[in-house]
Design an enzyme around this catalytic site. Structure first.
Site, mmCIF file in Angstrom:
data_model
loop_
_atom_site.group_PDB
_atom_site.id
_atom_site.type_symbol
_atom_site.label_atom_id
_atom_site.label_comp_id
_atom_site.label_asym_id
_atom_site.label_seq_id
_atom_site.Cartn_x
_atom_site.Cartn_y
_atom_site.Cartn_z
ATOM 1 N N GLU A 33 -42.370 -30.400 -52.487
ATOM 2 C CA GLU A 33 -43.119 -29.741 -53.782
ATOM 3 C C GLU A 33 -42.674 -28.173 -53.459
ATOM 4 O O GLU A 33 -41.847 -27.677 -54.076
ATOM 5 C CB GLU A 33 -44.455 -29.933 -53.901
ATOM 6 C CG GLU A 33 -44.643 -31.548 -54.469
ATOM 7 C CD GLU A 33 -45.873 -31.670 -55.278
ATOM 8 O OE1 GLU A 33 -46.293 -30.782 -56.008
ATOM 9 O OE2 GLU A 33 -46.532 -32.728 -55.013
ATOM 10 N N GLU B 206 -55.060 -30.864 -47.882
ATOM 11 C CA GLU B 206 -55.224 -31.297 -49.337
ATOM 12 C C GLU B 206 -56.247 -32.171 -49.748
ATOM 13 O O GLU B 206 -56.808 -31.961 -50.857
ATOM 14 C CB GLU B 206 -53.674 -32.089 -49.726
ATOM 15 C CG GLU B 206 -53.731 -32.310 -51.064
ATOM 16 C CD GLU B 206 -52.364 -32.637 -51.460
ATOM 17 O OE1 GLU B 206 -51.413 -33.243 -50.375
ATOM 18 O OE2 GLU B 206 -51.757 -32.617 -52.686
#
Ligand code: BGC
Length: 916
Positions: free
Chosen positions: A509, A779
């Site tokens: 990402e 996260e």
């Protein structure tokens, strides 16, 4: 203070006024000059500057007799010897104002390449004049595409049809060179350069800079940034050579998950222009064009953002950037004209650099490979000094964490191979670092080295890379885990400010996810001088806005799916407002106002009767969702409507600051209408959530964004507290709810509960990850646990700054420093000390200078040292009962709204005490 001492203070004040007026009739004193001069978003003497309509800022010195500014004068000239008396570009004249930051240039129009010198003087509170400051300068880069005489050049690297890990075409890195002869000595020389890809440039065998992966990452189809280097010292009379290494970078690597967009990317190219002024005044320009030669047979064989770099030392080309090299076997380059389709603009913020070196702390063997542990999750590249045997290939792998059995854990990199290879050309210790890729890691695994040698930690150094800004805020306390949290926040910042704000730095990402950015914004601005960084990214946000006003999920947009998400797109309103609040610079609002309006209109288009149907990520990664969904339990429609109202409100506030009365009224009215619709749709008459799942985040949105009528607010607060109590006093918030938790509890005056949530040790909480060994923010609240290992979901980054958003509250309430007026012109210092803390300190470099607050509690006595920068005032609020505070010119007691002692304090350093 009793009446007698008040009278004493009054008399003293009167006397000092008389005394001061007496002094002011005397000859004026010269006071110390202004320092720390910067232009626009905080640039110091920039070269290749982007801004032809800059603003000027300076700081008043911390010096005897300097409290406030009463006037300034700026002089601007095309050469230093014209200053201060013959300013040919602009003389502001004496301006009677205390404004010392963000003063707009109003002189003659500035052009590409122009060198501009400037200095400033100011008058203090007593109208004493300072001497002129040192002369500062800036030089503009090439501002227009028409300034470029060069052509884009490169080889057709598609031809080789090399396939990458996802069967995508990848491009071999190119080496491009050109020799040129100068018949004269050089007076000054500039190199203007950029790439569709990333580059490294050398002249006559010398590196031009230590920039990492320039020119950086922008929406390339709209705008590519250009870099300017001063190469005067590298150019020689006679024969010269320039050589450029070029790799795919973000431009031509795969990014994101839309394979059709990167299966066949455009071949990288460079564009460069050397402009030389000779000693005899003549000019010479060397440009990238058909006269250059290039090869792909150099040592860097492959280089991709996600997959890593492959290097073969057998293919090194000694001296290829010097005159002593023959490029006879190299190819001619293809050329492509510069068109107007893509704007070429000087870089708007600083390039990435290697900022910190970390030593490996430990090395262990596992199944024949050796694992080096940095004991810190970091982002950048390793510098390797490893013994090797000729012809062998060193394999370098990266991991954020080891599996419980000690093996390398790379599952959470998903498809990113994140692996480097180095093939040795001789026996001996190699020295190498990858150049055009980066990794997020705590561990490095090496195999393929000379096994007759015993690995030691000095084989590997971690080079921590991020955009080149100063870290200018600090926080520390008496609590080890809170300090670890601060460290994790700062490492999250270092790890994810890699030219753009990224969600994560390691997996497939590394994109500019907009919600992550908006929630972490305020915390980042406290810790580092990131105004330029954000202003630059916001330009990319504006350029990425869809025709219909929608803001993409990620910026630069590499998904091109026309999809939006509430709380994500709202970054375009939230971040400019936060930056304005922290800097006081209205320009960030001017620049982004139209984008905000477009976004609010987009919101409106997704509503029926002002209720949103905008979908998507919702309260992303809320812990313990009932439905097991990453999107959490809070209604999407409720979230969308709340953000619609909030963005409308921020647009109204922006209009107000910009003096746009009509638009202010329009967006205020819109805010009220949406808030009303929100309240009627989602809350019953008692202020309880109705018709949708009742969650902490639904109350937080309603309260933080002021969406309930007064009568319902009190009950909504009560229901929120119930929800928190129901969760055993734990949070149940995801990306959107978490930053609001502290804000709302704070407004409710419920600091005790916020302390409780912050100091919770069990899941879900900030300290939970610390107890599991985190050195960065994760996260997920439970990305990993000692008992259960990794969270089974593959989307599981261990370096994701979003939940670090709690930093803002920590600095403002525990450190106690907060702007009361935009840009810290008025500062609030009001720490709220609570158990288990016995001390804390915070320091911040505001636009006016350093503000500091440092407190400790000793046997029930609270002692605080504060530093207030010149040209500001502070409201200091002491907890408990203040101890005998003597009023002076610098300290005045003011009436208190809180019952605590409140003081109005002038610039300086002070100690106050109170009894708790
Ligand atoms: C990213 C984010 C982002 C999210 C959107 C993830 O894959 O890493 O942090 O905000 O997707 O849902």
């Amino acid at each position: 203070m009793n009446i007698q001492s008040k009278q004493k203070v009054f008399l003293l004040t009167l006397l000092s006024i008389v005394f001061l007026s007496f002094i002011s009739c005397e000859e004026k004193k010269t006071i110390e000059k202004a320092n720390d001069l910067t232009v626009s978003e905080g640039f110091k003497n920039p070269l290749g500057f982007y801004d032809a309509t800059p603003t000027f800022s300076w700081k008043l010195p911390v010096a005897e007799g300097v409290k406030h500014q009463s006037a300034y004068q700026i002089v601007v000239a095309s050469s230093e010897d014209l200053l201060p008396d013959n300013a040919d570009l602009w003389d502001s004249g004496k301006q009677m104002t205390d404004q010392s930051v963000w003063v707009k240039y109003e002189g003659k129009p500035l052009e590409s390449r122009q060198k501009v010198c400037w200095q400033v003087k100011y008058w203090n509170q007593d109208e004493d004049a300072s001497a002129w400051s040192a002369v500062n300068h800036f030089e503009l880069g090439l501002l227009n595409n028409s300034d470029w005489k060069a052509k884009w050049i490169g080889l057709d690297t598609k031809k080789e049809k090399i396939l990458g890990s996802q069967d995508n075409i990848i491009h071999r890195p190119q080496y491009l060179r050109k020799g040129f002869e100068l018949s004269n000595d050089v007076e000054s020389a500039r190199l203007y350069i950029t790439a569709k890809g990333v580059f490294d440039v050398a002249i006559n065998g010398e590196d031009v800079s230590d920039d990492v992966m320039p020119p950086g990452y922008t929406p390339y189809k709209e705008r590519i940034e250009t870099i300017t280097y001063d190469i005067g010292d590298l150019i020689e009379s006679g024969q010269n050579t320039i050589g450029v290494e070029l790799a795919s970078g973000w431009h031509s690597s795969r990014l994101g998950w839309r394979k059709e967009l990167w299966v066949d990317t455009e071949a990288p190219k460079i564009l460069c222009q050397l402009e030389l002024t000779m000693k005899d005044g003549s000019k010479k320009v060397i440009v990238s064009d058909e006269s250059w030669k290039a090869t792909t047979n150099g040592p860097i064989r492959l280089s991709e953002i996600y997959d890593g770099e492959t290097y073969d030392a057998n293919l090194e080309m000694p001296n290829w950037t010097t005159n002593n090299f023959s490029d006879r076997n190299w190819e001619m380059v293809n050329t492509f004209p510069v068109t107007d389709a893509i704007r070429l603009e000087p870089k708007r913020h600083t390039t990435v650099k290697s900022k910190i070196e970390l030593k490996a702390k430990e090395v262990v063997e596992k199944d024949g490979a050796f694992i080096f542990d940095f004991q810190q999750n970091m982002v950048g590249v390793p510098l390797l000094k490893v013994p090797m045997k000729k012809g062998e290939t060193l394999k370098i792998r990266f991991a954020e964490k080891l599996s419980p059995d000690g093996s390398f854990y790379t599952k959470n990199y998903r498809t990113a191979l994140s692996t480097n290879y180095y093939t040795a050309s001789k026996d001996g210790v190699i020295e190498w670092m990858p150049k055009f890729t980066f990794h997020g890691f705590q561990y490095i695994e090496l195999s393929g080295f000379d096994t007759s040698k015993t690995p030691s930690t000095d084989w590997v150094t971690g080079l921590v890379q991020y955009s080149d800004f100063e870290e200018n805020g600090t926080f520390a306390s008496s609590h080890e885990k809170l300090n670890q949290l601060q460290s994790n926040i700062v490492w999250g910042l270092r790890g994810n400010f890699f030219d753009i704000p990224t969600d994560c730095p390691q997996r497939d990402e590394r994109m500019g996810w907009t919600a992550d950015a908006q929630v972490f914004g305020p915390t980042s601005i406290f810790n580092a001088d990131v105004y330029k960084f954000w202003a630059s990214w916001l330009q990319s946000v504006r350029e990425s806005q869809y025709e219909n006003g929608g803001i993409p999920w990620v910026v630069p947009d590499v998904l091109f799916n026309n999809k939006v998400s509430a709380g994500w797109g709202d970054a375009c309103a939230i971040i400019p407002w936060d930056i304005y609040n922290r800097t006081g610079d209205k320009r960030i609002l001017e620049e982004n106002f139209e984008t905000m309006k477009g976004w609010v209109a987009y919101h409106q288009a997704t509503t029926k009767d002002y209720i949103s149907s905008m979908g998507f990520f919702a309260d992303w990664l809320q812990p313990l969702p009932k439905n097991g969904d990453n999107r959490g339990d809070t209604s999407k429609s409720l979230i969308g409507t709340a953000f619609f109202a909030h963005s409308a409100k921020l647009t109204a506030q922006t209009a107000e600051v910009l003096g746009k009365k009509e638009e202010q009224a329009k967006y205020e009215a819109l805010f009220k209408t949406v808030a009303n619709a929100f309240e009627n749709k989602f809350f019953d008459e008692t202020g309880k959530v109705k018709g949708v799942e009742e969650t902490q985040t639904s109350y937080l949105l309603a309260l933080a964004y002021d969406l309930l009528s007064e009568g319902k607010q009190g009950n909504a607060k009560k229901y929120l507290l119930e929800k928190i109590a129901e969760a055993d006093n734990h949070l149940r918030t995801g990306f959107l709810g978490t930053p609001l938790l502290s804000r709302v509890l704070d407004e409710m005056g419920d600091t005790d509960l916020m302390y409780k949530l912050l100091f919770n040790e069990t899941y879900p909480s900030w300290f939970y990850s610390i107890n599991q060994g985190a050195t960065t923010i994760w996260e997920r609240w439970n990305s990993y646990s000692k008992a259960e290992g990794f969270n089974p979901q593959k989307m599981n980054s261990l370096n994701h700054y979003a939940y670090g958003a709690i930093g803002e509250w920590v600095y403002e309430r525990i450190g106690g420093i907060e702007p009361l007026e935009a840009g810290y012109k008025v500062i609030r210092i009001a720490p709220e000390p609570k158990s288990p803390l016995t001390s804390a300190s915070a320091e911040l470099n505001t636009p006016y200078g350093k503000v500091a607050s440092s407190w400790e509690i000793n046997e029930g006595t609270f002692t605080i040292n504060v530093t207030i920068p010149p040209n500001t005032t502070a409201k200091v609020i002491l907890p408990g009962t203040a101890e005998s505070i003597e009023e002076t010119n610098n300290i005045k007691a003011i009436s208190s709204e809180t019952g605590s002692e409140e003081l109005l304090v002038q610039p300086g350093t002070y100690t106050f005490k109170s009894k708790l």
